[in-house]
Design a protein around this motif. Structure first.
Motif, PDB file in Angstrom:
ATOM      1  N   ASP A   1       0.663  -1.034   0.679  1.00 27.29           N
ATOM      2  CA  ASP A   1      -0.064   0.250   0.337  1.00 27.29           C
ATOM      3  C   ASP A   1       1.072   1.072  -0.146  1.00 27.29           C
ATOM      4  N   ASP A   2       1.932   0.730   0.382  1.00 28.99           N
ATOM      5  CA  ASP A   2       2.992   2.156   1.286  1.00 28.99           C
ATOM      6  C   ASP A   2       4.205   2.655  -0.656  1.00 28.99           C
ATOM      7  N   GLY A   3       3.584   1.441  -1.280  1.00 26.66           N
ATOM      8  CA  GLY A   3       4.242   1.940  -3.003  1.00 26.66           C
ATOM      9  C   GLY A   3       5.827   1.126  -2.627  1.00 26.66           C
ATOM     10  N   GLN A   4       6.044   0.218  -1.257  1.00 25.26           N
ATOM     11  CA  GLN A   4       7.454  -1.390  -1.267  1.00 25.26           C
ATOM     12  C   GLN A   4       6.455  -2.007  -1.325  1.00 25.26           C
ATOM     13  N   ARG A   5       7.476  -2.907  -2.393  1.00 20.58           N
ATOM     14  CA  ARG A   5       7.135  -4.498  -2.034  1.00 20.58           C
ATOM     15  C   ARG A   5       6.872  -5.357  -1.508  1.00 20.58           C
ATOM     16  N   THR A   6       6.431  -5.936  -1.188  1.00 18.33           N
ATOM     17  CA  THR A   6       6.668  -7.081   0.205  1.00 18.33           C
ATOM     18  C   THR A   6       6.952  -8.632  -0.699  1.00 18.33           C
ATOM     19  N   PHE A   7       7.351 -10.010  -0.358  1.00 29.69           N
ATOM     20  CA  PHE A   7       7.429 -10.781  -1.065  1.00 29.69           C
ATOM     21  C   PHE A   7       6.708 -11.603  -0.437  1.00 29.69           C
ATOM     22  N   LEU A   8       6.082 -12.955  -0.846  1.00 24.71           N
ATOM     23  CA  LEU A   8       5.049 -13.699   0.324  1.00 24.71           C
ATOM     24  C   LEU A   8       6.564 -14.853  -0.421  1.00 24.71           C
ATOM     25  N   GLU A   9       6.481 -15.598   0.788  1.00 27.08           N
ATOM     26  CA  GLU A   9       7.032 -16.865   0.567  1.00 27.08           C
ATOM     27  C   GLU A   9       6.450 -18.092   0.134  1.00 27.08           C
ATOM     28  N   GLN A  10       7.290 -18.684  -1.141  1.00 29.33           N
ATOM     29  CA  GLN A  10       6.003 -19.386  -1.507  1.00 29.33           C
ATOM     30  C   GLN A  10       6.669 -21.327  -1.941  1.00 29.33           C
ATOM     31  N   ALA A  11       7.329 -22.622  -1.651  1.00 29.89           N
ATOM     32  CA  ALA A  11       7.837 -23.736  -1.570  1.00 29.89           C
ATOM     33  C   ALA A  11       7.262 -23.871  -3.154  1.00 29.89           C
ATOM     34  N   GLY A  12       8.275 -23.820  -4.190  1.00 28.86           N
ATOM     35  CA  GLY A  12       8.303 -24.158  -5.136  1.00 28.86           C
ATOM     36  C   GLY A  12       9.281 -25.214  -5.624  1.00 28.86           C
ATOM     37  N   GLY A  13       9.437 -24.777  -6.981  1.00 26.44           N
ATOM     38  CA  GLY A  13      10.859 -25.371  -7.630  1.00 26.44           C
ATOM     39  C   GLY A  13       9.893 -26.630  -9.083  1.00 26.44           C
ATOM     40  N   ALA A  14      11.020 -25.663 -10.246  1.00 28.21           N
ATOM     41  CA  ALA A  14       9.308 -26.919 -11.084  1.00 28.21           C
ATOM     42  C   ALA A  14       9.685 -28.726 -10.848  1.00 28.21           C
ATOM     43  N   PRO A  15      10.502 -29.286 -11.176  1.00 30.88           N
ATOM     44  CA  PRO A  15      10.030 -30.703 -10.296  1.00 30.88           C
ATOM     45  C   PRO A  15       9.319 -31.060  -9.241  1.00 30.88           C
ATOM     46  N   ALA A  16      10.170 -30.425  -7.473  1.00 30.46           N
ATOM     47  CA  ALA A  16       9.188 -30.220  -6.653  1.00 30.46           C
ATOM     48  C   ALA A  16       7.229 -30.023  -7.094  1.00 30.46           C
ATOM     49  N   ASN A  17       7.288 -29.292  -8.177  1.00 25.93           N
ATOM     50  CA  ASN A  17       5.850 -29.074  -8.564  1.00 25.93           C
ATOM     51  C   ASN A  17       5.235 -30.200  -9.286  1.00 25.93           C
ATOM     52  N   VAL A  18       5.937 -30.544  -9.648  1.00 23.18           N
ATOM     53  CA  VAL A  18       5.588 -32.175 -10.723  1.00 23.18           C
ATOM     54  C   VAL A  18       5.315 -32.770  -9.315  1.00 23.18           C
ATOM     55  N   ALA A  19       6.180 -33.434  -8.486  1.00 21.82           N
ATOM     56  CA  ALA A  19       5.596 -34.477  -7.390  1.00 21.82           C
ATOM     57  C   ALA A  19       4.396 -34.416  -6.835  1.00 21.82           C
TER      58      ALA A  19
ATOM     59  N   THR B   1       6.851 -29.307   4.410  1.00 21.91           N
ATOM     60  CA  THR B   1       5.416 -28.685   3.298  1.00 21.91           C
ATOM     61  C   THR B   1       4.470 -30.051   1.986  1.00 21.91           C
ATOM     62  N   MET B   2       5.817 -30.123   0.947  1.00 24.50           N
ATOM     63  CA  MET B   2       6.582 -31.653   0.570  1.00 24.50           C
ATOM     64  C   MET B   2       5.347 -33.023   1.101  1.00 24.50           C
ATOM     65  N   ALA B   3       5.831 -32.781   2.516  1.00 23.31           N
ATOM     66  CA  ALA B   3       5.139 -34.375   2.821  1.00 23.31           C
ATOM     67  C   ALA B   3       3.298 -33.899   3.153  1.00 23.31           C
TER      68      ALA B   3
END
Length: 313
Positions: free
Chosen positions: A20-38, A66-68
């Motif tokens: 809201d103040d023009g500053q970006r925030t970063f949201l932590e998300q689990a990922g990685g292409a082959p991990a996504n596929v699993a 998270t994967m488990a």
């Protein structure tokens, strides 16, 4: 039901969100292409195993947990103090298309070696899947190619998604050659039109070479445009379902997960893949399923979180 074993990077996507103040925030998300596929296979109700390495840090702990929690078998997922878990900062444009900035120099996933493979992993033939992000350094490339060959020797059906990220490769590297070596070991090859044109140029020449090298199925995705499907002696196009684009981060991985889940559910092996392809009605039905998985994923933010369940479809 056949197991799907996905090998490669598991990392944290730091998704940029406007504040809201023009500053970006970063949201932590689990990922990685082959991990996504699993995770995608597991969320659809399949049997998935992830093989790779993360750091002994808070991000690595999150990925293992998270994967488990999603039902992925993580016994082949190592943690090491020798490298940190990789990070990918993700930004989205107005159309939901993503761009990446990677923090991955010497990260834990690049330190995985053949000796880390658990005994007996390939005792039962499975579907083995990997991508090109474990080809970017010589040692992890050797490990990846050796694992693909080991999976083939064990009777596995081998799947490879190019998933090319140019900013992960050293300037002196020749990614087209290295990726071609990996594609030559795969029975199923998936690449986007953007990747194909960036690496090899002409689609027909590339597809012909892949089929001559032994690929049984080559898939060329192109966002919302028709999916081009090739096999020895034939080809077809599949029109994907319309999708509301929010975040394209896991689109290709959701597509691959959907396809591999359908193959695993039917017990398709490398010996029976040709027969599955010859049944055009089944081929088109299963590829439409995969396209729907991608359509659901792009309508949501994130990677693991965006991947669909059977109920979502």
């Amino acid at each position: 039901m056949t197991r799907v074993i996905a090998f490669g990077e598991a990392l944290i996507d730091m998704l940029a969100r406007p504040g809201d103040d023009g500053q970006r925030t970063f949201l932590e998300q689990a990922g990685g292409a082959p991990a996504n596929v699993a995770v995608g296979v597991a969320k659809l109700g399949g049997q998935a195993c992830f093989m790779g390495q993360v750091g002994k840090d808070m991000f690595g702990d999150m990925l293992v947990r998270t994967m488990a929690d999603y039902g992925v078998d993580t016994h082949a997922l190592h943690q090491t103090a020798a490298g940190m878990t990789a990070l990918a900062f993700v930004s989205l444009d107005a159309d939901g298309e993503r761009s990446f900035a990677f923090y991955r120099d010497g990260s834990a996933d690049l330190l995985y070696r053949i000796e880390h493979v658990p005994d007996g992993l390939f005792d039962t033939p499975a579907i083995f899947h990997c991508c090109s992000n474990t080809l970017t350094d010589p040692e992890i490339a050797d490990t990846t190619l050796a694992l693909m060959q080991q999976a083939r020797d064990a009777g596995c059906l081998v799947s490879f998604d190019v998933n090319y990220r140019h900013n992960l490769w050293p300037k002196t590297a020749t990614p087209a050659d290295t990726i071609a070596d990996a594609m030559a070991l795969a029975h199923v090859v998936k690449l986007s039109r953007e990747e194909l044109e960036a690496l090899y140029g002409d689609e027909q020449t590339t597809v012909t070479r892949l089929l001559d090298d032994g690929a049984q199925l080559v898939l060329v995705t192109d966002g919302g445009n028709p999916l081009n499907v090739y096999w020895p002696g034939g080809a077809t196009d599949i029109a994907p379902v319309p999708a509301d684009m929010t975040d394209s981060t896991a689109a290709g991985d959701a597509f691959v997960a959907g396809l591999l889940h359908r193959l695993a559910e039917q017990g398709i092996t490398r010996e029976t893949l040709t027969g599955w392809i010859a049944n055009k009605a089944q081929l088109e039905k299963d590829l439409q399923f995969a396209c729907r998985c991608g359509a659901v994923a792009v309508s949501r933010y994130g990677a693991f979180d965006a991947l669909p369940t059977a109920g979502d479809l």
